[in-house]
Design a protein around this motif. Structure first.
Motif, PDB file in Angstrom:
ATOM      1  N   VAL A   1       0.842  -1.195   0.000  1.00 18.48           N
ATOM      2  CA  VAL A   1       0.000   0.000   0.000  1.00 18.48           C
ATOM      3  C   VAL A   1       0.878   1.247   0.000  1.00 18.48           C
ATOM      4  O   VAL A   1       0.593   2.226  -0.701  1.00 18.48           O
ATOM      5  CB  VAL A   1      -0.966   0.005   1.210  1.00 18.48           C
ATOM      6  CG1 VAL A   1      -1.770   1.293   1.261  1.00 18.48           C
ATOM      7  CG2 VAL A   1      -1.878  -1.201   1.159  1.00 18.48           C
ATOM      8  N   VAL A   2       1.966   1.219   0.753  1.00 18.30           N
ATOM      9  CA  VAL A   2       2.897   2.356   0.777  1.00 18.30           C
ATOM     10  C   VAL A   2       3.502   2.566  -0.614  1.00 18.30           C
ATOM     11  O   VAL A   2       3.585   3.707  -1.099  1.00 18.30           O
ATOM     12  CB  VAL A   2       3.996   2.158   1.840  1.00 18.30           C
ATOM     13  CG1 VAL A   2       5.082   3.215   1.713  1.00 18.30           C
ATOM     14  CG2 VAL A   2       3.383   2.179   3.242  1.00 18.30           C
ATOM     15  N   ALA A   3       3.897   1.492  -1.289  1.00 20.31           N
ATOM     16  CA  ALA A   3       4.434   1.614  -2.647  1.00 20.31           C
ATOM     17  C   ALA A   3       3.386   2.217  -3.581  1.00 20.31           C
ATOM     18  O   ALA A   3       3.712   3.065  -4.431  1.00 20.31           O
ATOM     19  CB  ALA A   3       4.903   0.246  -3.166  1.00 20.31           C
ATOM     20  N   ASP A   4       2.138   1.824  -3.420  1.00 20.52           N
ATOM     21  CA  ASP A   4       1.053   2.414  -4.226  1.00 20.52           C
ATOM     22  C   ASP A   4       0.927   3.913  -3.956  1.00 20.52           C
ATOM     23  O   ASP A   4       0.688   4.700  -4.871  1.00 20.52           O
ATOM     24  CB  ASP A   4      -0.282   1.728  -3.927  1.00 20.52           C
ATOM     25  CG  ASP A   4      -0.367   0.322  -4.476  1.00 20.52           C
ATOM     26  OD1 ASP A   4       0.437  -0.038  -5.367  1.00 20.52           O
ATOM     27  OD2 ASP A   4      -1.246  -0.439  -4.000  1.00 20.52           O
ATOM     28  N   MET A   5       1.102   4.315  -2.698  1.00 20.06           N
ATOM     29  CA  MET A   5       1.022   5.736  -2.358  1.00 20.06           C
ATOM     30  C   MET A   5       2.177   6.524  -2.978  1.00 20.06           C
ATOM     31  O   MET A   5       1.987   7.664  -3.410  1.00 20.06           O
ATOM     32  CB  MET A   5       0.966   5.932  -0.845  1.00 20.06           C
ATOM     33  CG  MET A   5      -0.381   5.563  -0.247  1.00 20.06           C
ATOM     34  SD  MET A   5      -0.589   6.107   1.462  1.00 20.06           S
ATOM     35  CE  MET A   5      -0.031   4.674   2.346  1.00 20.06           C
ATOM     36  N   VAL A   6       3.352   5.931  -3.061  1.00 16.65           N
ATOM     37  CA  VAL A   6       4.493   6.594  -3.707  1.00 16.65           C
ATOM     38  C   VAL A   6       4.182   6.813  -5.188  1.00 16.65           C
ATOM     39  O   VAL A   6       4.438   7.892  -5.737  1.00 16.65           O
ATOM     40  CB  VAL A   6       5.794   5.788  -3.513  1.00 16.65           C
ATOM     41  CG1 VAL A   6       6.925   6.363  -4.363  1.00 16.65           C
ATOM     42  CG2 VAL A   6       6.190   5.756  -2.040  1.00 16.65           C
ATOM     43  N   ARG A   7       3.584   5.815  -5.825  1.00 23.22           N
ATOM     44  CA  ARG A   7       3.204   5.980  -7.234  1.00 23.22           C
ATOM     45  C   ARG A   7       2.105   7.039  -7.387  1.00 23.22           C
ATOM     46  O   ARG A   7       2.121   7.836  -8.326  1.00 23.22           O
ATOM     47  CB  ARG A   7       2.770   4.633  -7.818  1.00 23.22           C
ATOM     48  CG  ARG A   7       3.965   3.715  -8.096  1.00 23.22           C
ATOM     49  CD  ARG A   7       3.557   2.444  -8.808  1.00 23.22           C
ATOM     50  NE  ARG A   7       2.933   1.477  -7.900  1.00 23.22           N
ATOM     51  CZ  ARG A   7       3.606   0.662  -7.099  1.00 23.22           C
ATOM     52  NH1 ARG A   7       4.919   0.698  -7.080  1.00 23.22           N
ATOM     53  NH2 ARG A   7       2.975  -0.186  -6.317  1.00 23.22           N
ATOM     54  N   ALA A   8       1.163   7.073  -6.450  1.00 24.54           N
ATOM     55  CA  ALA A   8       0.111   8.092  -6.489  1.00 24.54           C
ATOM     56  C   ALA A   8       0.702   9.491  -6.299  1.00 24.54           C
ATOM     57  O   ALA A   8       0.245  10.455  -6.933  1.00 24.54           O
ATOM     58  CB  ALA A   8      -0.935   7.808  -5.418  1.00 24.54           C
ATOM     59  N   LEU A   9       1.716   9.610  -5.472  1.00 26.38           N
ATOM     60  CA  LEU A   9       2.402  10.889  -5.266  1.00 26.38           C
ATOM     61  C   LEU A   9       2.984  11.387  -6.583  1.00 26.38           C
ATOM     62  O   LEU A   9       2.813  12.552  -6.942  1.00 26.38           O
ATOM     63  CB  LEU A   9       3.509  10.736  -4.219  1.00 26.38           C
ATOM     64  CG  LEU A   9       4.459  11.914  -4.044  1.00 26.38           C
ATOM     65  CD1 LEU A   9       3.715  13.149  -3.584  1.00 26.38           C
ATOM     66  CD2 LEU A   9       5.569  11.546  -3.073  1.00 26.38           C
ATOM     67  N   ALA A  10       3.652  10.512  -7.303  1.00 29.19           N
ATOM     68  CA  ALA A  10       4.224  10.901  -8.595  1.00 29.19           C
ATOM     69  C   ALA A  10       3.132  11.344  -9.559  1.00 29.19           C
ATOM     70  O   ALA A  10       3.261  12.380 -10.218  1.00 29.19           O
ATOM     71  CB  ALA A  10       5.026   9.738  -9.186  1.00 29.19           C
ATOM     72  N   LYS A  11       2.071  10.588  -9.618  1.00 27.77           N
ATOM     73  CA  LYS A  11       0.958  10.930 -10.513  1.00 27.77           C
ATOM     74  C   LYS A  11       0.327  12.259 -10.119  1.00 27.77           C
ATOM     75  O   LYS A  11       0.107  13.135 -10.962  1.00 27.77           O
ATOM     76  CB  LYS A  11      -0.087   9.817 -10.492  1.00 27.77           C
ATOM     77  CG  LYS A  11      -1.252  10.060 -11.415  1.00 27.77           C
ATOM     78  CD  LYS A  11      -2.259   8.916 -11.340  1.00 27.77           C
ATOM     79  CE  LYS A  11      -3.463   9.226 -12.211  1.00 27.77           C
ATOM     80  NZ  LYS A  11      -4.505   8.220 -12.079  1.00 27.77           N
TER      81      LYS A  11
END
Length: 118
Positions: free
Chosen positions: A13-23
């Motif tokens: 979930v944290v990795a998904d949040m990092v990708r969402a941050l970039a987006k």
């Protein structure tokens, strides 16, 4: 709202949040980090990453990832904020500041003298 250290089963979930941050920030780069990498780097004998999460009603809604660093100018060790993310629904409520304050407080207890955020 609870802010606490990330658990090993939450790193995807944290990795998904990092990708969402970039987006959300309009970056054309898609972070390649995986939950397994975050887990390995956070929960090893010598962690390279510190990870805190914000939990609201049993859902992760924010995260801060930090790396230990050393400043030759200060002659002190500190923590560098690598990523700071708050879900769109939780923005504007001071959650990012709470994540930073928790990381700084925990860092001070562990002997880190400063926090660096760019």
């Amino acid at each position: 709202m609870i802010i606490r250290r990330c658990r090993p089963d939450e790193t995807e979930v944290v990795a998904d949040m990092v990708r969402a941050l970039a987006k959300d920030s309009g970056s054309s780069i898609v972070p390649k980090v995986t939950g397994e990498q975050i887990r390995e780097q956070t929960f090893s004998a010598k962690p390279l990453i510190w990870c805190f999460v914000a939990e609201h009603e049993a859902e992760l809604v924010g995260t801060i990832l930090l790396e230990p660093i050393f400043s030759t100018w200060r002659g002190q060790k500190g923590l560098y904020v690598v990523d700071l993310y708050v879900s769109a629904q939780q923005r504007g409520k001071g959650l990012g500041e709470k994540l930073i304050r928790t990381a700084a407080s925990e860092g001070r207890v562990a002997g880190f003298e400063y926090l660096r955020l760019e």
